[in-house]
Scaffold this motif. Structure first.
Motif, short mmCIF file in Angstrom:
data_model
loop_
_atom_site.label_atom_id
_atom_site.label_comp_id
_atom_site.label_asym_id
_atom_site.label_seq_id
_atom_site.Cartn_x
_atom_site.Cartn_y
_atom_site.Cartn_z
N GLY A 5 0.83 -1.21 0.00
CA GLY A 5 0.00 0.00 0.00
C GLY A 5 0.86 1.25 0.00
N LEU A 6 1.86 1.26 0.85
CA LEU A 6 2.74 2.44 0.96
C LEU A 6 3.59 2.62 -0.29
CD1 LEU A 6 3.83 2.02 4.68
CD2 LEU A 6 2.57 3.95 3.73
N VAL A 7 4.03 1.49 -0.89
CA VAL A 7 4.83 1.59 -2.12
C VAL A 7 3.97 2.17 -3.24
CG1 VAL A 7 6.05 0.29 -3.91
CG2 VAL A 7 6.46 -0.24 -1.52
N PHE A 8 2.73 1.70 -3.34
CA PHE A 8 1.82 2.25 -4.36
C PHE A 8 1.62 3.75 -4.14
CE2 PHE A 8 -0.03 -2.07 -5.37
CZ PHE A 8 0.34 -2.04 -6.69
N ARG A 9 1.38 4.10 -2.89
CA ARG A 9 1.16 5.52 -2.57
C ARG A 9 2.38 6.33 -2.97
NH1 ARG A 9 3.11 7.63 1.55
NH2 ARG A 9 2.66 9.78 2.07
N GLY A 10 3.58 5.81 -2.61
CA GLY A 10 4.82 6.50 -2.92
C GLY A 10 5.02 6.62 -4.41
N LEU A 11 4.70 5.55 -5.13
CA LEU A 11 4.87 5.53 -6.58
C LEU A 11 3.97 6.59 -7.23
CD1 LEU A 11 5.94 4.00 -9.14
CD2 LEU A 11 3.95 2.56 -8.94
N PHE A 12 2.69 6.57 -6.85
CA PHE A 12 1.76 7.52 -7.44
C PHE A 12 2.15 8.96 -7.11
CE2 PHE A 12 -1.45 3.95 -6.53
CZ PHE A 12 -1.10 3.30 -7.71
N GLN A 13 2.47 9.15 -5.85
CA GLN A 13 2.80 10.52 -5.42
C GLN A 13 4.10 10.99 -6.03
OE1 GLN A 13 2.74 10.80 -1.18
NE2 GLN A 13 0.69 11.68 -1.19
N GLY A 14 5.11 10.11 -6.04
CA GLY A 14 6.43 10.48 -6.55
C GLY A 14 6.36 10.84 -8.02
N ARG A 15 5.65 10.01 -8.78
CA ARG A 15 5.54 10.30 -10.21
C ARG A 15 4.77 11.59 -10.44
NH1 ARG A 15 4.14 4.52 -13.09
NH2 ARG A 15 6.27 3.77 -13.20
N ALA A 16 3.67 11.73 -9.73
CA ALA A 16 2.81 12.90 -9.95
C ALA A 16 3.50 14.18 -9.53
CB ALA A 16 1.51 12.73 -9.19
N ALA A 17 4.24 14.13 -8.41
CA ALA A 17 4.90 15.35 -7.93
C ALA A 17 5.88 15.85 -8.99
CB ALA A 17 5.63 15.05 -6.62
N GLU A 18 6.55 14.92 -9.65
CA GLU A 18 7.56 15.31 -10.63
C GLU A 18 6.92 15.93 -11.87
OE1 GLU A 18 10.76 15.34 -10.19
OE2 GLU A 18 11.31 15.89 -12.23
N ILE A 19 5.79 15.37 -12.30
CA ILE A 19 5.23 15.86 -13.58
C ILE A 19 4.15 16.92 -13.39
CG2 ILE A 19 5.77 13.74 -14.86
CD1 ILE A 19 2.87 12.93 -14.57
N SER A 20 3.82 17.21 -12.13
CA SER A 20 2.77 18.23 -11.97
C SER A 20 3.35 19.54 -11.45
CB SER A 20 1.66 17.70 -11.06
OG SER A 20 2.18 17.31 -9.82
#
Lengths: 252, 659
Positions: free
Chosen positions: B311-326
Motif C-alpha cells: 500500500g505504501l509503495v503504491f502511494r509513494g509511486l503515485f505521489q512520486g511520479r505525480a509530484a515530478e510531472i505536476s
C-alpha cells in the motif's frame, strides 16, 4: 528456632468479627517434628499461613531464627520464604509444565544458586527421597506419593530451615501416606529437618515428636512422644481427640 | 399446560443465553472488542461503496466499490475464521458448564439452541455497536479521501442503509458459518465428553520427540537460508527464500516444544540461570499444542506487513511520479519532426486563460558524456535520450518562473545542471567540461526541484544541462514543449478536450504527444491512492486484528493456570518484582515469536518492491526506509494495543497482591 508469641488473628469487619487464633503461643526447637491437630475451623491452617508469612497476624509476634516476620518488607518476606521456609501442600502444588527435576530445581533457581550446581543438588536430594527414576517425568506421569516426595525434596533442597506441611497425606492412599510419613521422619531424624505439620489425621500426627491440639483458635493440649513407640503415641492422640469432643469421625 | 411449560422453558433458556452472552463479552472482552471493530470496519468501508459523494470525485473512483467489495470478500473470510475459532475455543472451555446443563436434563438440541441464542445476542450487540462506531469511522475515511482530492470536509452525519444491510449480511455469513459447526458439535457430544473434557490430552501435531528435534534443527537452517535468499534481492532467489521461510515457520513452531527443551537439557547451567526455566517451560507448554496456529498467525502477520508495505509503495509511486510531472499547471510536449503545437495553442488561447507560458525546444548535445557517467556510477537508465539533453538558459529561467521557483543564476563559462533528487550527489561530483561548437563550459550549480524529468519525454530523463542561449545554436532539437501557468486549474473537461485534440491528430505509429495538467495528475493520485491503498489497509487491519485477537484469547484463557503458578511461586519466595519480570519476558517471547519470522520475510519483500519503480520516485517520505518504518509502525501500533490489553489484564488477574 521458631517462637510463636501470643498471636491473634481476626477476620471480618467491626460488626462481624471471627477470631481465628486467640493468644496462641509455642516454640519449636531446631530439629523438632511438630504436628498441629484440630478439627475443621480450629485455626490450624490460619496458624500455618501466619507462620509461613502468607497471612499476617492481628496481634502477637512470630520469630524464626530470631527474626520477627512482622518487621520484614515485601522483598525481605519473599527472600525469607525462599531461604528459610519449605512447603508441602495437600495438592502437591507442583507446576505441570516442569519435570520433577525442574520442579525441585526451581527452588534453587529462585534462590539464585549457581546454575551449574543445581542439577547435582537436585539429584542428591532425589536420591535421599527415592525419586531419582522419575526426575525426567512430568507430574502427571508419576504417582501421588512420588509427587509428594518431590514436593518434600523441593521444600528441603535449598537448605530451608523449617518445613511447613499442610495436610501432606490428605490426597494419598494409605500406603503412599505411610511411605511419605516415613520419609518425613527420616528427613527429621537423619537430615535434621525441622518440620511443622498441620493435620487432622491422628495416624499422621503419631509420626511427630510433639503434637499441639487447637480448639476454637486456642492451644487446647500438648502431647510429647518422648520414648514411647508410635502405636502407643497414636492411641494417646486418639484419647485427646476424644476429649476434644466429636472429632473421632475425622480419625482413620 | 404444555404451551405454558414451553413458555417457561423458553424464558429460562433466554435468560441463560443472555447471562452467558454477558459473561462471554466480559471474559473475552478483547475478542468482543475485535468483533465490534470488525463490524465498524465493514460498515465504514461498505459506506464508501455506496457513497455518491465519493464516487463522483473522479471518473476512476467508480472502481472503488469493486476494489472494496473484493477486499470485503477476503475480510469476511478472515473474520469468519476468527469467529469460528473463538466460538469453538469458548465452547471447549465451557465444556463442564455445558455438561452440567445436559446433566440436569437439558437436551442436546436445547443446548445447541441456547448456545446459538447466546452467540446471536453477542453478534447482534457487536453489530449494533460496531455500526455506530462505523458511522464515525466512515467520517474519518471520508475526510481522508476528500483531503486527497483537495476538497473541503464538512461533518455531516449520515447513515447508509445499504451499507448497514451489506454489513449485516456479512455478519450473518460470519456467524452462521461458526454456529453451524458448533451446533453440529453440541448435537453429537456426550455428557461424559463434556464433563471430563479437561482430562483429555491436547493433541500435538508431531508426537515423537526425536523427530521434533530433527525438524527443529532443520527448520532453523531453512530459516537462516531463506532470510539470506530473500535479502539477495533476486526475484527467483526471493521466491525460493520465501518458500524456505514458510517451511521454517511451520517446522519451527511444530517442533519448538521439543527442540528448545532438548537444547536446555544439554545446558543445565543455562536452564537454571535466572528465570529461564520458568519462561521457556511456559512457552514450550503453550506451543506444544499451538504449533500450527502459531505458524498460521505468523503467515497472517507476513501477509499484513506485505499488504501495508505494498500500500505504501503504491502511494509513494503515485505521489512520486505525480509530484515530478505536476510542477507546471499545463505541460505539452510534441516530437518536433512530426507535429507542432499549433492545434493545442489555438485551443488554449480560446479556452484556457493563461498567466504566463513558454514554448521551447529541448536539444541534444551530440555526445553522451553525462549519460555514460551516470550509467557508470549510479542506477540510471534512459530510454529516450542516448545523448545529453540541453536547455537554453532563457527557457530554463522562464520555466522556473512558471513553476514558481527562485531565479537560477548562470555564471559565464558555466552550464547548470537540473536533475532529480536521486542524481544530486553524482551530479555534484561531476566535473566534465561540455563542448558545444566554440563553447567549452564547466559544470555550475546543481538544482533538484521537480522539473518534469521522470518517465515521459520532457525536460530530460532524470537530468538536463542548461547552457547559455548562444551555445545552443545549431544543436539538434529532440522535441518541443509548452509549459504554462494558468489562471485557474485546468478542469477535467479542458484536459479531456486537449486529449481529444491529440487523439484527432495523432499518428499512432509515431511517438506520441504528452499532455499533463497539475489538477488532473493530483486527481489521478488521489484516485489511485484510494483505489489501492484503502483496500490494502482494510485487509491489513483485518488480518492484524484477527491474529492478535487469537493470540490474546489463547493467553488470557489460561489466566487460572497462570494464577496458580504465580501463587505457588509467591509461596516459594519469588517477589512480585521478579514475577512481573518473568511475566513480561514470557509475554515478549510469546508475542514476538510469530512476529519475528514475518519481519524476516516482510521487510526484504518490501525493500525489493521499493526497487521496482524507476529510480528517483521512491524518495523522501516514500524512501524504502520511510516505507519500512511506516509499515512496521502501523503494524506494531495495532499489535501493541492488543499486547498491552492482554498484559495489563493478565497482570491484574494472575499476580498475587503485594504482601
Amino acid at each position: 528456632m521458631l517462637q510463636v508469641q501470643n498471636i491473634e488473628k481476626y477476620y471480618g469487619n467491626k460488626n462481624n468479627i471471627t477470631k481465628a487464633l486467640d493468644r496462641v503461643s509455642f516454640d519449636v526447637a531446631a530439629g523438632e517434628f511438630l504436628a498441629i491437630m484440630g478439627a475443621s475451623g480450629s485455626g490450624k491452617t490460619t496458624l500455618l499461613n501466619c507462620i509461613s508469612t502468607i497471612d499476617t497476624v492481628s496481634a502477637g509476634r512470630i520469630l524464626l531464627d530470631g527474626i520477627c516476620v512482622e518487621d520484614l518488607s515485601d522483598a525481605e518476606l519473599a527472600k525469607f520464604r525462599r531461604e528459610k521456609l519449605g512447603f508441602v501442600f495437600q495438592d502437591y502444588n507442583l507446576l505441570d509444565t516442569l519435570t520433577i527435576e525442574e520442579n525441585i530445581g526451581l527452588a534453587l533457581s529462585l534462590n539464585h544458586t549457581d546454575p551449574k550446581t543445581v542439577q547435582e543438588q537436585v539429584r542428591e536430594k532425589a536420591r535421599q527421597l527415592g525419586i531419582v527414576e522419575v526426575l525426567e517425568k512430568f507430574p502427571y506421569q508419576v504417582s501421588g506419593g512420588q509427587k509428594q516426595r518431590a514436593a518434600c525434596a523441593r521444600a528441603m533442597v535449598a537448605g530451608q530451615s523449617l518445613l511447613l506441611a499442610d495436610e501432606p497425606t490428605g490426597a494419598l492412599d494409605s500406603r503412599s501416606s505411610k511411605n511419605l510419613l516415613e520419609i518425613m521422619e527420616l528427613m527429621n531424624r537423619d537430615l535434621k529437618a525441622t518440620i511443622l505439620m498441620v493435620t487432622h489425621d491422628a495416624y499422621s500426627a503419631s509420626y511427630a515428636g510433639r503434637v499441639l491440639f487447637l480448639k476454637d483458635g486456642r492451644v487446647f493440649n500438648e502431647l510429647l512422644r518422648r520414648d514411647r513407640n508410635r502405636p502407643v503415641f497414636y492411641h494417646e492422640i486418639l484419647d485427646v481427640l476424644a476429649a476434644l469432643g466429636g472429632d473421632v469421625s475425622d480419625v482413620i | 399446560m404444555c404451551l405454558l411449560r414451553w413458555g417457561v422453558m423458553s424464558v429460562t433458556l433466554f435468560k441463560l443465553s443472555l447471562r452467558g452472552a454477558g459473561r462471554q463479552a466480559k471474559d473475552y472482552l478483547v475478542y468482543f472488542v475485535t468483533v465490534v471493530m470488525a463490524a465498524a470496519l465493514l460498515y465504514s468501508f461498505n459506506s464508501l461503496v455506496f457513497s455518491r459523494e465519493i464516487s463522483v470525485l473522479s471518473q476512476s473512483m467508480e472502481m472503488l466499490p469493486v476494489m472494496i467489495l473484493l477486499a470485503d470478500l477476503v475480510v469476511v473470510g478472515v473474520f469468519g475464521w476468527l469467529v469460528a475459532y473463538a466460538t469453538r475455543f469458548m465452547l471447549l472451555r465451557r465444556s463442564r458448564e455445558l455438561g452440567t446443563y445436559l446433566l440436569i436434563g437439558l437436551e442436546n438440541r436445547q443446548m445447541a439452541r441456547l448456545f446459538f441464542l447466546e452467540n446471536l445476542a453477542v453478534g447482534s450487540f457487536a453489530l449494533g455497536l460496531g455500526t455506530v462506531l462505523g458511522i464515525l469511522l466512515y467520517q474519518v475515511f471520508r475526510a481522508v479521501i476528500l483531503a486527497l482530492f483537495g476538497m473541503p470536509y464538512h461533518f455531516s452525519f449520515g447513515f447508509s442503509l445499504p451499507a448497514a444491510g451489506l454489513t449485516a449480511v456479512s455478519f450473518a455469513l460470519i456467524y452462521l458459518h461458526a454456529l453451524r459447526r458448533s451446533r453440529r458439535y453440541i448435537r453429537r457430544v456426550k455428557i461424559h465428553d463434556l464433563i471430563y473434557s479437561d482430562r483429555h490430552n491436547e493433541n500435538a501435531a508431531i508426537h515423537t520427540g526425536k523427530w521434533r528435534r530433527r525438524i527443529f534443527s532443520a527448520s532453523l537452517v531453512l530459516g537462516a537460508a531463506g532470510t539470506l535468499l530473500l535479502m539477495a534481492g533476486d526475484a527467483l532467489l526471493g521466491i525460493i527464500g520465501a518458500a524456505c521461510v514458510l517451511l521454517f515457520l511451520f517446522g519451527f513452531f511444530l517442533s519448538f516444544s521439543s527442540g528448545v527443551p532438548a537444547y536446555f537439557d544439554r545446558r543445565p547451567a543455562l536452564k537454571y540461570g535466572g528465570q529461564n526455566l520458568l519462561i521457556f517451560r511456559t512457552l514450550t507448554a503453550k506451543l506444544s499444542t499451538m504449533g500450527v496456529l502459531m505458524a498460521v498467525i505468523s503467515t497472517i502477520f507476513t501477509a499484513t506487513l506485505i499488504s501495508e508495505g505494498t500500500g505504501l509503495v503504491f502511494r509513494g509511486l503515485f505521489q512520486g511520479r505525480a509530484a515530478e510531472i505536476s510542477c507546471f499547471d499545463l505541460y505539452i510536449s510534441v516530437a518536433e519532426e512530426w507535429r507542432n503545437h499549433d492545434a493545442y495553442l489555438d485551443f488554449i488561447e480560446e479556452n484556457i486563460p493563461v498567466e504566463k507560458s513558454v514554448l521551447y525546444p529541448v536539444y541534444v548535445s551530440g555526445s553522451s558524456q553525462v549519460v555514460d557517467y551516470l550509467t557508470s556510477c549510479t542506477v540510471y537508465y534512459s530510454l529516450d535520450f542516448d545523448q545529453d539533453p540541453i536547455l537554453r538558459y532563457s527557457d530554463y529561467a522562464a520555466l522556473r518562473s512558471i513553476a514558481g521557483y527562485r531565479t537560477a543564476e548562470l555564471e559565464p563559462g558555466q552550464y547548470l545542471i537540473h536533475c532529480m533528487t536521486y542524481l544530486e550527489n553524482p551530479m555534484k561530483q561531476y566535473t566534465g567540461l561540455l563542448t558545444l561548437g566554440d563553447f567549452t563550459l564547466a559544470p555550475g550549480t546543481v538544482y533538484t526541484e521537480h522539473f518534469h524529468q521522470n518517465y515521459i519525454e520532457a525536460n530530460g530523463r532524470g537530468y538536463i544541462l542548461v547552457v547559455p542561449d548562444e551555445a545552443a545554436k545549431g544543436l539538434a532539437v529532440h522535441h518541443k514543449a509548452y509549459a504554462a501557468k494558468t489562471v485557474q486549474p485546468v478542469s477535467p473537461e479542458q484536459y479531456a478536450a486537449l486529449e481529444n485534440l491529440h487523439n484527432g491528430i495523432a499518428d499512432w505509429t509515431e511517438p506520441q504527444d504528452s499532455i499533463t495538467a497539475k489538477a488532473n495528475e493530483e486527481a489521478a493520485v488521489a484516485s489511485q491512492t484510494a483505489l489501492f491503498v484503502f483496500p490494502l489497509y482494510y485487509l491489513a487491519l483485518a488480518l492484524t486484528m484477527t491474529a492478535a485477537t487469537i493470540l490474546t484469547i489463547q493467553q488470557l484463557s489460561e489466566s487460572e493456570q497462570y494464577k496458580r503458578q504465580f501463587r505457588l511461586l509467591h509461596k516459594l519466595g519469588m517477589d512480585r518484582r521478579e514475577m512481573c519480570r518473568a511475566l513480561r519476558v514470557q509475554f515478549t517471547f510469546y508475542y514476538a515469536m510469530p512476529a519475528v519470522p514475518s519481519l524476516l520475510i516482510g521487510v526484504p519483500f518490501i525493500l525489493n518492491l521499493c526497487k521496482a519503480p524507476e529510480p528517483g520516485v521512491m524518495v523522501g517520505s516514500s524512501s524504502p526506509a520511510a516505507i519500512i518504518g511506516a509499515a512496521l509502525g502501523i503494524f506494531f501500533l495495532i499489535y501493541g494495543i492488543y499486547i498491552t490489553l492482554a498484559y495489563t489484564g493478565l497482570k491484574r488477574n494472575v499476580l498475587p497482591e503485594a504482601d
